[in-house]
Design a protein around this motif. Structure first.
Motif, PDB file in Angstrom:
ATOM      1  N   ARG A 136       0.838  -1.204   0.000  1.00  0.00           N
ATOM      2  CA  ARG A 136       0.000   0.000   0.000  1.00  0.00           C
ATOM      3  C   ARG A 136       0.867   1.246   0.000  1.00  0.00           C
ATOM      4  N   GLY A 137       0.579   2.173  -0.900  1.00  0.00           N
ATOM      5  CA  GLY A 137       1.304   3.430  -0.951  1.00  0.00           C
ATOM      6  C   GLY A 137       1.038   4.277   0.279  1.00  0.00           C
ATOM      7  N   ARG A 138       2.070   4.932   0.791  1.00  0.00           N
ATOM      8  CA  ARG A 138       1.930   5.714   2.017  1.00  0.00           C
ATOM      9  C   ARG A 138       1.004   6.900   1.818  1.00  0.00           C
ATOM     10  N   ASP A 139       1.058   7.542   0.639  1.00  0.00           N
ATOM     11  CA  ASP A 139       0.305   8.769   0.411  1.00  0.00           C
ATOM     12  C   ASP A 139      -0.995   8.562  -0.362  1.00  0.00           C
ATOM     13  N   ASN A 140      -0.957   7.706  -1.410  1.00  0.00           N
ATOM     14  CA  ASN A 140      -2.153   7.566  -2.243  1.00  0.00           C
ATOM     15  C   ASN A 140      -3.034   6.381  -1.862  1.00  0.00           C
ATOM     16  N   GLY A 141      -2.560   5.501  -1.007  1.00  0.00           N
ATOM     17  CA  GLY A 141      -3.377   4.377  -0.568  1.00  0.00           C
ATOM     18  C   GLY A 141      -3.561   3.279  -1.590  1.00  0.00           C
ATOM     19  N   GLN A 142      -2.902   3.370  -2.752  1.00  0.00           N
ATOM     20  CA  GLN A 142      -3.015   2.337  -3.781  1.00  0.00           C
ATOM     21  C   GLN A 142      -2.023   1.209  -3.519  1.00  0.00           C
ATOM     22  N   THR A 161      10.999  -0.515  -5.657  1.00  0.00           N
ATOM     23  CA  THR A 161       9.831  -0.085  -6.413  1.00  0.00           C
ATOM     24  C   THR A 161       9.681  -0.840  -7.727  1.00  0.00           C
ATOM     25  N   ASP A 287      -2.638   4.497   8.625  1.00  0.00           N
ATOM     26  CA  ASP A 287      -1.581   5.503   8.573  1.00  0.00           C
ATOM     27  C   ASP A 287      -0.206   4.838   8.637  1.00  0.00           C
TER      28      ASP A 287
END
Length: 374
Positions: A136-142, A161, A287
């Motif tokens: 899960r991406g830290r900022d975009n949640g994807q 990555t 978070d």
């Protein structure tokens, strides 16, 4: 009395023996089925897993099925404690046996096929691993595909990555890792949360894999690598002393409200995670970083918890069930939505504060002072 009534009465008596009152596989209370192949009592959910395993699928309902006298005798001569001692005798110390708390009923096959995995995992090198996991991406949640490498030699977990990337996005030391299954929080039956320290700050990452077997092996790899580190760091410690230090489920998670350090700020709803002596809180359960953290030491060193809020506390929220944690430096005020939640949090806080601190925990206290955000 009919033959089946006699069998049912005998089985009911056998269920009263120590160990038989909970599922032999996941630990759920009041098992409803019995494995006539293995001689263990299991819950309804785990019975489906057993039925799917060739040569081990003879399972009957304790209440609805017809039991032969020979089958009842087979069960009475065995039982959960005795047979698990046999089936699990070869399991390495680091192997984690999932419980019913780790997954939903629908997700049970993801973590629960014990009688297959126990045999296979003991024959597999679970100390180093290289593979792709959804992170899960830290900022975009994807959730995006990332390459993870666990190295026993380096004592690190790295992720990249891209598959062919030369420089890792992060390097995580295995001795700082905790990991636990989080299917509900992540929204995937094979969800795993990895918590670790970066620059002395707690960081969370959330991953999953389409294969339940794959995510279970990753989890056990992390535990195996950490056990290797602990044996080097504490050469005189026994396996029994080291096992509780391996990655494990959090003691408790859930929402509470809290106020700030001046105790005049409004109470705000936050997600709390109790990881042994660390009480962390977040704006959202997913978070990456905690807003703040409270260290919970032993009560002999000035740590106490009481029901309610101090007299004169200004409170304008909707949750009325207060908790006050006193530390040597300051007090922390929280409120719960129900008295049941209040009592449950109190029980966990008291259990932690009644447990003697280890030398390592004294060091952790020095390195990680209480801090908090909004």
């Amino acid at each position: 009395m009919t033959e089946n009534e006699r069998a049912a009465r005998t089985l009911k008596h056998v269920l009263q023996k120590p160990g038989n009152g909970s599922c032999a596989d996941c630990g759920a209370d009041n098992p409803e089925c019995g494995s006539c192949s293995l001689g263990v009592f299991i819950c309804l959910g785990c019975s489906g897993v057993h039925r799917s395993i060739p040569d081990l699928g003879k399972v009957k309902s304790l209440r609805l099925s017809h039991w032969e006298d020979s089958e009842v005798q087979f069960m009475s001569e065995r039982g959960n404690d005795a047979m698990n001692a046999v089936y699990e005798a070869a399991l390495p110390v680091y192997y984690y046996k999932p419980t019913h708390r780790d997954f939903n009923l629908a997700d049970r096959p993801a973590l629960q096929s014990q009688k297959i995995t126990q045999i296979c995992l003991t024959k597999t090198n679970l100390c180093s691993r290289d593979g792709m996991l959804m992170k899960r991406g830290r900022d975009n949640g994807q959730f995006l595909n990332r390459r993870f490498i666990l190295s026993l030699r380096d004592g690190t977990l790295k992720y990249y990555t891209k598959l062919d990337a030369k420089v890792p996005k992060a390097v995580i030391k295995v001795d700082t890792i905790n990991a636990c299954f989080q299917p509900d929080k992540i929204g995937n039956p094979n969800g795993l949360q990895i918590t670790y320290l970066r620059d002395n700050i707690t960081r969370n990452i959330f991953i999953y894999h389409d294969s339940s077997r794959e995510i279970v092996e990753w989890f056990n790899c992390i535990r195996a690598a950490q056990l290797h580190y602990l044996k080097v760091a504490f050469p005189g410690a026994t396996d029994a002393e080291l096992k509780p230090k391996l990655p494990r489920s959090f003691l408790k998670e859930g929402y509470m409200e809290k106020t700030g350090p001046r105790q005049t700020e409004g109470f705000k709803k936050r997600w709390f995670t109790l990881d042994h002596r660390r009480l962390m809180y977040f704006r959202d359960p997913l978070d990456a970083f905690a807003k703040g953290e409270v260290f919970l030491g032993h009560r002999d060193h000035g740590y106490h918890v009481t029901i309610g809020l101090p007299a004169g506390t200004h409170y304008s929220g909707t949750w009325q069930y207060g908790i006050t944690i006193e530390t040597p430096d300051r007090s922390f005020l929280f409120t719960c939505e129900t008295d049941t939640e209040q009592k449950d949090w109190m029980s966990h806080f008291n259990a932690v504060m009644n447990t003697r601190m280890s030398p390592q925990e004294y060091t952790e206290k020095i390195l990680k002072h209480e801090h908090e955000g909004d």
